[in-house]
Scaffold this active site. Sequence first.
Site, PDB file in Angstrom:
ATOM      1  N   ASP A  63       0.864  -1.168   0.000  1.00  0.00           N
ATOM      2  CA  ASP A  63       0.000   0.000   0.000  1.00  0.00           C
ATOM      3  C   ASP A  63       0.908   1.227   0.000  1.00  0.00           C
ATOM      4  OD1 ASP A  63      -3.181   0.683   1.084  1.00  0.00           O
ATOM      5  OD2 ASP A  63      -1.660   2.249   1.164  1.00  0.00           O
ATOM      6  N   ASN A  71      -1.113  13.138  -6.009  1.00  0.00           N
ATOM      7  CA  ASN A  71      -2.220  13.482  -6.908  1.00  0.00           C
ATOM      8  C   ASN A  71      -2.695  14.907  -6.693  1.00  0.00           C
ATOM      9  OD1 ASN A  71      -2.717  11.387  -8.673  1.00  0.00           O
ATOM     10  ND2 ASN A  71      -4.165  10.338  -7.348  1.00  0.00           N
ATOM     11  N   HIS A  76      -3.014  14.262 -11.639  1.00  0.00           N
ATOM     12  CA  HIS A  76      -3.243  12.840 -11.859  1.00  0.00           C
ATOM     13  C   HIS A  76      -2.189  12.208 -12.769  1.00  0.00           C
ATOM     14  CE1 HIS A  76      -6.937  12.823  -9.647  1.00  0.00           C
ATOM     15  NE2 HIS A  76      -7.493  13.728 -10.420  1.00  0.00           N
ATOM     16  N   ASP A  80      -0.378   8.810 -11.940  1.00  0.00           N
ATOM     17  CA  ASP A  80      -0.310   7.667 -12.849  1.00  0.00           C
ATOM     18  C   ASP A  80       1.128   7.209 -13.029  1.00  0.00           C
ATOM     19  OD1 ASP A  80      -3.029   7.821 -13.127  1.00  0.00           O
ATOM     20  OD2 ASP A  80      -3.003   8.658 -15.151  1.00  0.00           O
ATOM     21  N   ASP A 108      -4.104   2.351  -4.966  1.00  0.00           N
ATOM     22  CA  ASP A 108      -2.650   2.237  -4.778  1.00  0.00           C
ATOM     23  C   ASP A 108      -2.301   0.982  -3.979  1.00  0.00           C
ATOM     24  OD1 ASP A 108      -3.742   3.101  -2.415  1.00  0.00           O
ATOM     25  OD2 ASP A 108      -2.234   4.636  -2.006  1.00  0.00           O
TER      26      ASP A 108
END
Length: 214
Positions: A63, A71, A76, A80, A108
């Site tokens: 995680d 973000n 974004h 990504d 994530d």
Amino acid sequence: MNRLATALALPLAAGWGLHTLALRRRLEAAHRDPLTGLLTRAPFEERAARLLRAGPCAVVFVDLDGFKAVNDTHGHAAGDGILRATAGALHDAATDAPDAVLARLGGDEFAAVTPMASPVALPWLLRGLHDELTAPTWIEGRELTVGASVGGCWTGDLPDASLSAAVRRADEVMYLVKRGGGGWLPAAPGAPALPTANGRRYGRPGTIAEGSRG
């Protein structure tokens, strides 16, 4: 006539061969997360369960820490990029295990199952993976860093070596690490399940988010 029939059949067979190959590629693509190329949940569970039946494995749950901040701060596209870099780190960790099964479970969260004959190698795997996950990454000309919480278990230590039990155990250890601020930790052999984390996420209905916009 036999020669004529053979000559006519060859192009047809070649066409069917190409069609079959294209169909297989489409089916394989449908099993993978479009952003990272890793398996999605259902094919991961199918292939990982098959791998566990073949022998003891390391099961790893990841995680990312601070991903939302990337973000929110950088957009974004940067998020990504972090997810793709995470997929790359998982592939690097499994370089010596071509049969390893790697997945993005959603957002994530990532998982990996790799054959492992002895638990001695598990800490090395977790530490190496964590080091690569938390290394600075250059994305669109910016150096970005996220943290990571990594938990793992060796199925040879588990009384129930089913996939659901193994991933749940790795998830429990990951959650324990996350509560402590991140890092990596292998499950202790014979340690009882953590009642505050058991079933926390894994096994509940969920979907695989596309990109970092989930």
